[in-house]
Scaffold this motif. Structure first.
Motif, PDB file in Angstrom:
ATOM      1  N   UNK A 162       0.836  -1.213   0.000  1.00 33.99           N
ATOM      2  CA  UNK A 162       0.000   0.000   0.000  1.00 33.99           C
ATOM      3  C   UNK A 162       0.862   1.251   0.000  1.00 33.99           C
ATOM      4  N   UNK A 163       1.922   1.255   0.855  1.00 26.77           N
ATOM      5  CA  UNK A 163       2.813   2.415   0.921  1.00 26.77           C
ATOM      6  C   UNK A 163       3.479   2.669  -0.432  1.00 26.77           C
ATOM      7  N   UNK A 164       3.872   1.586  -1.094  1.00 19.75           N
ATOM      8  CA  UNK A 164       4.470   1.739  -2.417  1.00 19.75           C
ATOM      9  C   UNK A 164       3.480   2.326  -3.405  1.00 19.75           C
ATOM     10  N   UNK A 165       2.214   1.860  -3.325  1.00 17.64           N
ATOM     11  CA  UNK A 165       1.191   2.407  -4.214  1.00 17.64           C
ATOM     12  C   UNK A 165       0.938   3.881  -3.969  1.00 17.64           C
ATOM     13  N   UNK A 167       3.047   6.035  -2.671  1.00 15.39           N
ATOM     14  CA  UNK A 167       4.219   6.781  -3.134  1.00 15.39           C
ATOM     15  C   UNK A 167       4.180   6.982  -4.649  1.00 15.39           C
ATOM     16  N   UNK A 168       3.811   5.935  -5.364  1.00 17.72           N
ATOM     17  CA  UNK A 168       3.710   6.064  -6.822  1.00 17.72           C
ATOM     18  C   UNK A 168       2.613   7.048  -7.209  1.00 17.72           C
ATOM     19  N   UNK A 169       1.481   7.007  -6.456  1.00 18.04           N
ATOM     20  CA  UNK A 169       0.394   7.943  -6.749  1.00 18.04           C
ATOM     21  C   UNK A 169       0.831   9.383  -6.518  1.00 18.04           C
ATOM     22  N   UNK A 170       1.596   9.619  -5.409  1.00 20.38           N
ATOM     23  CA  UNK A 170       2.082  10.969  -5.123  1.00 20.38           C
ATOM     24  C   UNK A 170       3.019  11.450  -6.220  1.00 20.38           C
ATOM     25  N   UNK A 171       3.885  10.551  -6.680  1.00 18.27           N
ATOM     26  CA  UNK A 171       4.805  10.943  -7.749  1.00 18.27           C
ATOM     27  C   UNK A 171       4.049  11.313  -9.017  1.00 18.27           C
TER      28      UNK A 171
END
Length: 641
Positions: A162-165, A167-171
């Motif tokens: 979830x954290x990786x997702x 982070x990708x969404x924020x980027x």
């Protein structure tokens, strides 16, 4: 870790230990059945040695896991108990299987035990069963721990995914915002040529909104819209837009074109990027400051109402109900600041980690277009100082030292960070002014800063010149935030006489402050109406027209002509405008769009007409403060004289 958690499974190291386990347990069984229960050592040695030899030669890996379990459990039980083998039945079965020659001896020994021996063996059986159940319970507990560990591991893995997702969404969001900000920045060149395409779609109006070009071309009651190839000419009431000096107002149906950077005569506007970024003061000799409210978020300041939204038909900001945390919104505001010569934002500040704080320090002060735009905090005392408790004041200054005062865009006067303090006259009336200001100065001094304090101390009549006015001793400069209240809440129009009287009183404040080595900063404000948010206070609305026969914006222009002569070079010729975007009190000069001029609903308007004025107030401020163009809008008053 697994060995620590589970204590090792009951069948650990079977391949290596089976033979030794079977051997030791069979020896124990032989000993128990053939020798340990007799008192005659010779009988045991006569009967059992052959059996023991045969047992040694016949040792083999158990055929079934049950045999292994019995042997292992027996071994564990032997270390935990004091006495002989726990189960007579198992002993007998094992001894008969491994040493047939001992069977008769076993029978004779069992007979010799009598009742006491049988009772002892029965008790051992019970102990055996209890112990075996205990081991089974321990096994279940261990595997329960295993399941718990597996669940925890799965949860941690899910959290990581979830954290990786996120982070990708924020980027991705950052990329989209950067792209949008670049798109907004590209419009600077278009604005400098008088061309503007609407890039924001206001969401709350019930009718189709005019574009920016339509706002300027529709005209007022004296003008009509110019026909185009696509549309028939149509007469519509709209905001009054100031003409340029080359096109004075006339009672003709000709189109009135709004003044733009390109049409102002004899002025060279500098709005190009250089190595230091944008220059917000390149075209003026004044430091034009505005009170700026960065509290607009996803609900446009908590969904509170404001006058323009309640009008029929409604009006609203040109950007719609925007969010100050969006870089593209700030980019458009900065574009308007440069147009109107605004070089200083006095930003409302209500404490650490609030929306105003994060939008100011993380969005505005870090924006790529900030150039030499200056920021000073407007310390909202009504939300931070309660009674004589100065805890907030102390911690707030420490926070400002850490996050604001050393920033290159934070405003300083003679190297001292400036803090503007709201409604200090209330602190003075409550006997708290000295304590509050000394606390602030002391905490700032500890972190290496000598504060330059500007107090909202000027209000109504100037103090008696023959009596000492203590606040002058504690402030470096004073000003008046509430122009409407200080002028006596004039309504429905201020008229020239009341504006003249107000600034005559301001001149007295200025002179008395200078006598006490305190500077003075003149204020202006375009109008006032807070009835959409404070109807119960029943404040009378103040029109933006100087009189009923004057033009939209005439009050603001007339105030500027009175205030600008009062500026002080010791404070950078500063003037303060209340406000850029305080929509709740309708003091904003930020551009507005909407339908036709209206005086509905009367409950809020008091019968005054409100116009969707476009960028009129930015044009007025630009004309009043641009070097060489100070008389640009004098036609406002010539028309009615």
């Amino acid at each position: 870790m697994l060995e620590w958690l589970f204590g090792g499974p009951p069948y650990q190291n079977l391949d290596d230990d089976n033979r030794s386990v079977q051997s030791k347990d069979m020896d124990f069984l032989q000993f128990s059945t053939c020798g340990a229960m007799t008192n005659a050592a010779s009988a045991a040695s006569a009967t059992c040695p052959g059996a023991l030899d045969r047992q040694s030669s016949a040792r083999a890996i158990p055929a079934t896991l049950q045999d292994i379990e019995n042997a292992t459990v027996l071994r564990t039980f032997r270390h935990r108990s004091n006495g002989m083998s726990p189960s007579h039945s198992i002993i007998s079965k094992q001894s008969q299987a491994t040493s047939p020659s001992c069977s008769s001896d076993n029978n004779s020994m069992n007979d010799s035990f009598g009742a006491d021996g049988a009772s002892n063996i029965t008790g051992r059986e019970q102990d055996w069963n209890t112990f075996k159940k205990q081991l089974e319970d321990e096994d279940r507990q261990r595997w329960s721990k295993c399941r718990i560990l597996l669940c925890i591991s799965s949860c941690l893995l899910l959290i990581a995914i979830i954290a990786l997702g996120i982070n990708l969404a924020k980027q991705n969001q950052k990329k989209r915002e950067t792209s949008a900000a670049n798109s907004i920045s590209q419009q600077d060149d278009e604005l400098s040529s008088g061309i503007f395409e609407q890039t924001f779609s206001p969401s709350d109006l019930t009718t189709d909104l005019p574009t920016q070009e339509e706002l300027f071309s529709i005209g007022n009651e004296f003008d009509t819209a110019a026909p185009t190839a696509e549309t028939e000419p149509e007469v519509m009431p709209q905001d009054t837009v100031a003409p340029t000096m080359d096109s004075p107002p006339e009672d003709t149906p000709e189109e009135t074109v709004a003044p733009t950077v390109a049409t102002l005569p004899d002025v060279v506007f500098q709005d190009d990027l250089d190595e230091n970024g944008y220059d917000y003061t390149a075209n003026t000799d004044y430091l034009v400051g505005v009170y700026y409210y960065p509290w607009h978020g996803s609900t446009f300041h908590n969904g509170d109402g404001y006058l323009r939204k309640e009008l029929i038909p409604p009006q609203q900001p040109t950007l719609g109900e925007y969010d100050d945390s969006r870089p593209e919104v700030i980019a458009q505001h900065m574009q308007w600041f440069r147009k109107a010569n605004i070089g200083l934002l006095v930003t409302s500040w209500w404490g650490p980690n609030r929306l105003e704080d994060s939008n100011t320090k993380d969005v505005i002060m870090e924006h790529e277009d900030i150039g030499n735009l200056k920021i000073a905090l407007h310390y909202e005392t009504t939300g931070r100082i309660r009674g004589d408790d100065m805890t907030n004041a102390r911690s707030d200054i420490i926070y400002m030292c850490e996050h604001y005062f050393d920033h290159p865009n934070y405003y300083r006067i003679k190297g001292r960070p400036v803090l503007v303090i709201y409604i200090t006259r209330r602190l003075h009336n409550n006997g708290l002014l000295e304590q509050a200001l000394l606390t602030m100065r002391s905490e700032a001094s500890k972190c290496g800063h000598n504060l330059y304090l500007i107090g909202d101390q000027v209000f109504a009549s100037a103090p008696d010149p023959d009596e000492p006015f203590v606040p002058f001793w504690y402030f470096d400069a004073v000003t008046n935030y509430d122009v409407y209240g200080s002028a006596g809440q004039p309504s429905p129009h201020a008229d020239r006489a009341s504006v003249d009287a107000y600034y005559a009183e301001q001149e007295k404040w200025r002179l008395q402050a200078l006598e006490e080595n305190c500077r003075y900063i003149p204020p202006v404000s375009p109008g006032y109406n807070d009835r959409a948010v404070r109807l119960e206070s029943n404040h009378p609305p103040l029109s933006r027209r100087l009189s009923a026969t004057d033009e939209e914006g005439s009050l603001f222009w007339y105030q500027l002509t009175k205030a600008l002569p009062l500026v002080d070079p010791e404070v950078d010729n500063m003037i303060l405008v209340n406000s850029f975007n305080e929509w709740h009190e309708d003091t904003q000069i930020e551009p507005v769009i909407g339908g036709a001029p209206t005086d509905e609903p009367l409950l809020y308007t008091g019968g005054l007409e409100y116009t969707p004025y476009g960028e009129l107030y930015l044009d007025i401020l630009q004309g009043a403060t641009t070097r060489g163009q100070e008389n640009m809008f004098d036609y406002f008053f010539d028309r009615t004289r």
